[in-house]
Design a protein around this motif. Structure first.
Motif, PDB file in Angstrom:
ATOM      1  N   GLN A   5       0.829  -1.205   0.000  1.00  0.00           N
ATOM      2  CA  GLN A   5       0.000   0.000   0.000  1.00  0.00           C
ATOM      3  C   GLN A   5       0.864   1.256   0.000  1.00  0.00           C
ATOM      4  N   LYS A   6       1.952   1.236   0.772  1.00  0.00           N
ATOM      5  CA  LYS A   6       2.872   2.381   0.791  1.00  0.00           C
ATOM      6  C   LYS A   6       3.478   2.599  -0.583  1.00  0.00           C
ATOM      7  N   ILE A   8       2.153   1.756  -3.419  1.00  0.00           N
ATOM      8  CA  ILE A   8       1.087   2.228  -4.316  1.00  0.00           C
ATOM      9  C   ILE A   8       0.860   3.728  -4.119  1.00  0.00           C
ATOM     10  N   GLU A   9       0.826   4.168  -2.845  1.00  0.00           N
ATOM     11  CA  GLU A   9       0.634   5.582  -2.548  1.00  0.00           C
ATOM     12  C   GLU A   9       1.804   6.419  -3.071  1.00  0.00           C
ATOM     13  N   GLN A  10       3.015   5.908  -2.872  1.00  0.00           N
ATOM     14  CA  GLN A  10       4.193   6.627  -3.376  1.00  0.00           C
ATOM     15  C   GLN A  10       4.179   6.695  -4.900  1.00  0.00           C
ATOM     16  N   ALA A  11       3.748   5.609  -5.551  1.00  0.00           N
ATOM     17  CA  ALA A  11       3.671   5.592  -7.010  1.00  0.00           C
ATOM     18  C   ALA A  11       2.623   6.591  -7.499  1.00  0.00           C
ATOM     19  N   ALA A  12       1.487   6.675  -6.758  1.00  0.00           N
ATOM     20  CA  ALA A  12       0.449   7.637  -7.122  1.00  0.00           C
ATOM     21  C   ALA A  12       0.970   9.070  -6.947  1.00  0.00           C
ATOM     22  N   ALA A  13       1.712   9.332  -5.873  1.00  0.00           N
ATOM     23  CA  ALA A  13       2.267  10.661  -5.639  1.00  0.00           C
ATOM     24  C   ALA A  13       3.284  11.018  -6.727  1.00  0.00           C
ATOM     25  N   ALA A  15       3.323   9.770  -9.766  1.00  0.00           N
ATOM     26  CA  ALA A  15       2.560   9.957 -11.004  1.00  0.00           C
ATOM     27  C   ALA A  15       1.912  11.339 -11.026  1.00  0.00           C
ATOM     28  N   SER A  16       1.379  11.778  -9.878  1.00  0.00           N
ATOM     29  CA  SER A  16       0.768  13.110  -9.787  1.00  0.00           C
ATOM     30  C   SER A  16       1.817  14.199 -10.008  1.00  0.00           C
ATOM     31  N   SER A  17       2.996  14.024  -9.413  1.00  0.00           N
ATOM     32  CA  SER A  17       4.091  14.983  -9.610  1.00  0.00           C
ATOM     33  C   SER A  17       4.533  15.007 -11.069  1.00  0.00           C
ATOM     34  N   GLU A  19       2.690  14.303 -13.631  1.00  0.00           N
ATOM     35  CA  GLU A  19       1.641  14.959 -14.414  1.00  0.00           C
ATOM     36  C   GLU A  19       1.755  16.482 -14.289  1.00  0.00           C
TER      37      GLU A  19
END
Length: 137
Positions: A5-6, A8-13, A15-17, A19
């Protein structure tokens, strides 16, 4: 929270950065292309430059005409006639092309208006010089 989960959250962060950085890079590329296009065309649009020259010419002309002493009006008229004759040369060049175009019509109008200005200037200059000449008895 598990390690997955950590991650996944780091990957999402990340990806957001990524973008956000992509959006900023796109905006920067647009600004650079706009600046290069303005630089290639001379820096300022022709209309703005032409309007600036026109306004400055109006101010200079106003101050030149209204600050001239009466003794200098005849020489000023002679110089104005000389300038109008130069305008006619440029207008003849503009009206010269064989094909009919807006520049040809503008050149023709410039020839007519400058001719009226030249001949009217000669008439006014002659009358002013007659005012300064001695009266014959």
């Amino acid at each position: 929270m598990t390690d997955n989960q950590k991650l996944i959250e780091q990957a999402a962060a990340v990806a957001s950065s990524a973008e956000g950085l992509s959006s900023q890079a796109s905006d920067l590329a647009l600004q650079i292309s706009t600046a290069m296009a303005a630089d290639a065309s001379g820096g300022t649009p022709f209309f703005v430059m032409g309007l600036t020259v026109f306004v400055l010419a109006c101010f200079v002309g106003y101050y030149v005409v209204w600050r001239v002493t009466p003794a200098l009006h005849s020489p000023l008229m002679a110089i104005t006639n000389a300038i109008s004759s130069v305008i006619i040369v440029g207008a003849l060049i503009a009206a010269g092309p064989v094909e009919i175009s807006p520049s040809k019509w503008m050149g023709f109008a410039a020839i007519i208006l400058a001719s009226v200005n030249i001949f009217g200037g000669f008439i006014v200059t002659r009358r002013m010089l007659q005012m300064f000449s001695k009266k014959k008895k």
